[in-house]
Design a protein around this motif. Sequence first.
Motif, PDB file in Angstrom:
ATOM      1  N   TYR A   1      -6.869   1.661 -12.927  1.00  0.00           N
ATOM      2  CA  TYR A   1      -7.520   2.776 -12.539  1.00  0.00           C
ATOM      3  C   TYR A   1      -6.793   3.561 -11.323  1.00  0.00           C
ATOM      4  CZ  TYR A   1     -10.092   6.430 -10.109  1.00  0.00           C
ATOM      5  OH  TYR A   1     -10.408   7.364  -9.221  1.00  0.00           O
ATOM      6  N   ILE A   2      -6.479   2.565 -10.191  1.00  0.00           N
ATOM      7  CA  ILE A   2      -5.623   2.921  -8.849  1.00  0.00           C
ATOM      8  C   ILE A   2      -4.138   3.204  -9.359  1.00  0.00           C
ATOM      9  CG2 ILE A   2      -5.206   2.044  -6.653  1.00  0.00           C
ATOM     10  CD1 ILE A   2      -7.857   2.956  -6.942  1.00  0.00           C
TER      11      ILE A   2
ATOM     12  N   CYS B   1      -4.230   6.451 -11.708  1.00  0.00           N
ATOM     13  CA  CYS B   1      -4.989   7.611 -11.330  1.00  0.00           C
ATOM     14  C   CYS B   1      -4.499   8.050  -9.835  1.00  0.00           C
ATOM     15  CB  CYS B   1      -6.403   7.802 -11.597  1.00  0.00           C
ATOM     16  SG  CYS B   1      -6.915   7.614 -13.103  1.00  0.00           S
ATOM     17  N   ARG B   2      -4.196   7.067  -9.132  1.00  0.00           N
ATOM     18  CA  ARG B   2      -3.908   7.119  -7.593  1.00  0.00           C
ATOM     19  C   ARG B   2      -2.809   6.168  -7.197  1.00  0.00           C
ATOM     20  NH1 ARG B   2      -8.434   9.325  -4.533  1.00  0.00           N
ATOM     21  NH2 ARG B   2     -10.047   9.463  -5.905  1.00  0.00           N
TER      22      ARG B   2
ATOM     23  N   LEU C   1      -5.065   0.962  -1.249  1.00  0.00           N
ATOM     24  CA  LEU C   1      -6.358   0.720  -1.960  1.00  0.00           C
ATOM     25  C   LEU C   1      -6.519  -0.595  -2.372  1.00  0.00           C
ATOM     26  CD1 LEU C   1      -7.138   3.982  -3.750  1.00  0.00           C
ATOM     27  CD2 LEU C   1      -8.173   3.210  -1.719  1.00  0.00           C
TER      28      LEU C   1
ATOM     29  N   HIS D   1      -1.543   5.945  -3.608  1.00  0.00           N
ATOM     30  CA  HIS D   1      -2.638   5.070  -2.940  1.00  0.00           C
ATOM     31  C   HIS D   1      -2.732   3.707  -3.045  1.00  0.00           C
ATOM     32  CE1 HIS D   1      -4.760   9.179  -1.637  1.00  0.00           C
ATOM     33  NE2 HIS D   1      -3.170   9.237  -1.551  1.00  0.00           N
ATOM     34  N   TYR D   2      -1.815   3.331  -4.016  1.00  0.00           N
ATOM     35  CA  TYR D   2      -2.030   1.787  -4.711  1.00  0.00           C
ATOM     36  C   TYR D   2      -1.884   0.736  -3.555  1.00  0.00           C
ATOM     37  CZ  TYR D   2      -1.809  -2.168  -7.540  1.00  0.00           C
ATOM     38  OH  TYR D   2      -2.023  -3.315  -8.176  1.00  0.00           O
TER      39      TYR D   2
ATOM     40  N   GLN E   1     -11.703   7.546 -17.049  1.00  0.00           N
ATOM     41  CA  GLN E   1     -10.854   8.343 -16.115  1.00  0.00           C
ATOM     42  C   GLN E   1      -9.284   8.019 -16.306  1.00  0.00           C
ATOM     43  OE1 GLN E   1     -12.434   7.162 -12.423  1.00  0.00           O
ATOM     44  NE2 GLN E   1     -14.116   8.380 -12.540  1.00  0.00           N
TER      45      GLN E   1
ATOM     46  N   SER F   1     -14.099   3.567 -15.646  1.00  0.00           N
ATOM     47  CA  SER F   1     -12.694   3.440 -15.257  1.00  0.00           C
ATOM     48  C   SER F   1     -11.532   3.892 -16.345  1.00  0.00           C
ATOM     49  CB  SER F   1     -12.503   1.918 -14.958  1.00  0.00           C
ATOM     50  OG  SER F   1     -13.203   1.437 -14.011  1.00  0.00           O
TER      51      SER F   1
ATOM     52  N   ALA G   1      -6.552  10.733 -17.354  1.00  0.00           N
ATOM     53  CA  ALA G   1      -5.246  11.257 -16.543  1.00  0.00           C
ATOM     54  C   ALA G   1      -3.991  10.919 -17.341  1.00  0.00           C
ATOM     55  CB  ALA G   1      -5.291  10.195 -15.364  1.00  0.00           C
TER      56      ALA G   1
END
Length: 196
Positions: free
Chosen positions: A6-7, A10-11, A18, A14-15, A103, A100, A107
């Motif tokens: 997910y990270i 989707c992000r 996070l 920011h991996y 989402q 998860s 994405a």
Amino acid sequence: MAYDRYIAICRPLHYGTLMGSRACVRMAAAAWGTGFLYALLHTANTFSIPLCQGNTVEQFFCEVPQILKLSCSDSYLREAGLLLVSACLFFGCFVFIVVSYVQIFTAVLRIPSEQGRHKAFSMCLPHLAVVSLFISTALFAYLKPPSLSSPALDLVVAVLYSVVPPAVNPLIYSMRNKELKEALRKMIQLVVFQQQ
């Protein structure tokens, strides 16, 4: 794994923040701690059951349902309590994985390039394959009707959910490796040509 995927999808910017080493240690500690407490619960319950039909389990594995068959006490309340705890843990993990991946897939479907979508799906599908294999075999093992129960079938099902997913796990994850795919293709061709 689902949170990591997910990270990463989707992000992605920011991996590093996070999914730092501290977050990985916390997640590993939570998984190990939960697994240890869950195993401790099953072990305590198993050792507190009085056995009056001997202590020989008709299985290769020491499965809880097989031990309950040897019990001379009415263990339905214990079994119901363990099933309730197991169901809560399973449902919590299952909901987390489903949320998860919902989402993640929303994405991924918004990614404009075909190559980007393919790369994202190829990153997620091995994890989903391993989780699906484990869940489907474990559900069959524990939710099959007693009328289907036989020592041979119970043994096959126990091997299926406890040996096959961990054994297939490295193979599924390594299928993303192009060199491994090529070596596997050559090996299959060699076997096919030798049989002809």
